[in-house]
Design a protein around this motif. Structure first.
Motif, PDB file in Angstrom:
ATOM      1  N   LEU A  30      16.018  38.106  -5.410  1.00 21.25           N
ATOM      2  CA  LEU A  30      16.755  36.880  -5.929  1.00 21.25           C
ATOM      3  C   LEU A  30      15.587  35.850  -5.938  1.00 21.25           C
ATOM      4  CD1 LEU A  30      20.276  36.850  -4.308  1.00 21.25           C
ATOM      5  CD2 LEU A  30      19.555  37.193  -6.691  1.00 21.25           C
ATOM      6  N   ALA A  31      14.856  35.845  -4.971  1.00 24.79           N
ATOM      7  CA  ALA A  31      13.631  34.713  -4.686  1.00 24.79           C
ATOM      8  C   ALA A  31      12.770  34.640  -5.752  1.00 24.79           C
ATOM      9  CB  ALA A  31      12.875  35.200  -3.418  1.00 24.79           C
ATOM     10  N   VAL A  50      24.154  28.059 -12.841  1.00 24.51           N
ATOM     11  CA  VAL A  50      22.830  28.456 -12.663  1.00 24.51           C
ATOM     12  C   VAL A  50      22.416  28.384 -11.263  1.00 24.51           C
ATOM     13  CG1 VAL A  50      20.401  27.873 -13.231  1.00 24.51           C
ATOM     14  CG2 VAL A  50      22.187  27.856 -14.918  1.00 24.51           C
ATOM     15  N   LYS A  51      21.695  29.522 -10.858  1.00 28.45           N
ATOM     16  CA  LYS A  51      21.356  29.223  -9.253  1.00 28.45           C
ATOM     17  C   LYS A  51      19.947  29.668  -9.172  1.00 28.45           C
ATOM     18  CE  LYS A  51      25.386  30.427  -6.851  1.00 28.45           C
ATOM     19  NZ  LYS A  51      25.602  29.561  -5.794  1.00 28.45           N
ATOM     20  N   GLU A  52      18.856  28.480  -8.632  1.00 24.19           N
ATOM     21  CA  GLU A  52      17.493  28.654  -8.643  1.00 24.19           C
ATOM     22  C   GLU A  52      17.425  29.245  -6.835  1.00 24.19           C
ATOM     23  OE1 GLU A  52      16.228  24.976  -9.560  1.00 24.19           O
ATOM     24  OE2 GLU A  52      16.392  25.375 -11.666  1.00 24.19           O
ATOM     25  N   PHE A  53      16.485  30.209  -6.961  1.00 17.72           N
ATOM     26  CA  PHE A  53      16.358  30.718  -5.378  1.00 17.72           C
ATOM     27  C   PHE A  53      14.759  30.557  -5.265  1.00 17.72           C
ATOM     28  CE2 PHE A  53      20.107  32.940  -6.437  1.00 17.72           C
ATOM     29  CZ  PHE A  53      20.790  33.095  -4.910  1.00 17.72           C
ATOM     30  N   VAL A  64      18.175  27.229  -2.183  1.00 14.47           N
ATOM     31  CA  VAL A  64      19.133  27.544  -3.128  1.00 14.47           C
ATOM     32  C   VAL A  64      19.549  26.061  -4.070  1.00 14.47           C
ATOM     33  CG1 VAL A  64      21.116  28.714  -4.359  1.00 14.47           C
ATOM     34  CG2 VAL A  64      19.749  29.860  -2.292  1.00 14.47           C
ATOM     35  N   LYS A  65      19.278  26.175  -5.378  1.00 15.53           N
ATOM     36  CA  LYS A  65      19.903  24.937  -5.963  1.00 15.53           C
ATOM     37  C   LYS A  65      20.887  25.520  -7.037  1.00 15.53           C
ATOM     38  CE  LYS A  65      16.506  21.369  -6.050  1.00 15.53           C
ATOM     39  NZ  LYS A  65      15.627  20.581  -7.028  1.00 15.53           N
ATOM     40  N   ASN A  80      25.394  21.812  -5.989  1.00  8.11           N
ATOM     41  CA  ASN A  80      24.964  22.282  -4.398  1.00  8.11           C
ATOM     42  C   ASN A  80      23.478  22.487  -4.182  1.00  8.11           C
ATOM     43  OD1 ASN A  80      27.571  22.524  -4.447  1.00  8.11           O
ATOM     44  ND2 ASN A  80      27.692  24.540  -3.651  1.00  8.11           N
ATOM     45  N   GLU A  81      22.929  22.140  -3.031  1.00  3.93           N
ATOM     46  CA  GLU A  81      21.624  22.601  -2.533  1.00  3.93           C
ATOM     47  C   GLU A  81      22.240  23.247  -1.094  1.00  3.93           C
ATOM     48  OE1 GLU A  81      18.232  20.087  -2.616  1.00  3.93           O
ATOM     49  OE2 GLU A  81      19.309  18.929  -4.401  1.00  3.93           O
ATOM     50  N   GLY A  82      21.422  24.269  -0.910  1.00  9.86           N
ATOM     51  CA  GLY A  82      21.562  25.022   0.346  1.00  9.86           C
ATOM     52  C   GLY A  82      20.328  25.825   0.737  1.00  9.86           C
ATOM     53  N   ILE A  83      20.357  26.547   1.957  1.00  9.76           N
ATOM     54  CA  ILE A  83      19.293  27.134   2.743  1.00  9.76           C
ATOM     55  C   ILE A  83      20.073  28.683   3.219  1.00  9.76           C
ATOM     56  CG2 ILE A  83      17.969  25.418   3.224  1.00  9.76           C
ATOM     57  CD1 ILE A  83      18.941  25.671   6.187  1.00  9.76           C
TER      58      ILE A  83
END
Length: 166
Positions: A30-31, A50-53, A64-65, A80-83
């Protein structure tokens, strides 16, 4: 003698960094990629997620955005933004998601070969978001509540994420 001690210290430090990063190896597919889900979204409306890793802290975290179509306005934007991070105190991979409305979701990440499951509390429910590996460029995605035995009880959403070609 000093040289031997320095070499041993360097080898130990390198092994530690590799061991930490190895805990996140399940995210390697995914990265550094963008993943898109078109069609019915969580909530039943048509739209896109859409997810940006990306890698952070020299590979020690996954950032992740998430961009989605708002179900009320149908506008597309950052949601969202996450880790994802290996917590050495709990010896688990954990995730944290921060949404633009001030909410925070947190939980644990469970790996099953190439499949990735996020498990977290949502109100009185325990939910699981699952990324089921189909190929290097495609995952089935689902959100369900789970029983105390860990089985999927009620499915709230099913979709598919596809790697966006550059």
């Amino acid at each position: 003698m000093r040289l031997i001690i320095l070499l041993l210290a360097f080898q130990f430090a390198s092994s530690f960094v590799v061991a930490q990063s190895a805990k996140l190896v399940a995210f390697s597919n995914l990265a550094e990629s963008t993943w898109v889900s078109d069609g019915k979204q969580l909530g039943g409306h048509d739209g896109k997620t859409v997810k940006e890793f990306t890698l952070g802290l020299d590979g020690e975290i996954i950032k992740v955005k998430t961009f989605t179509t708002d179900p009320k306005t149908l506008e597309f934007g950052l949601r969202n933004e996450g880790i994802r991070i290996f917590n050495k105190e709990t010896s688990q991979v954990e995730f944290y998601e921060f949404d633009k409305l001030g909410g925070v979701s947190k939980g644990k990440v469970i790996f099953d070969e190439k499949d990735i499951h996020y498990q977290y509390k949502y109100g009185d429910l325990i939910l699981r978001d699952s990324w089921i590996y189909l190929s290097t460029d495609e995952y089935d995605y689902s959100v369900c509540s789970i029983t105390t035995e860990g089985e999927c009880e009620q499915i709230y959403h099913k979709g598919k994420f596809v790697r966006q070609k550059k």
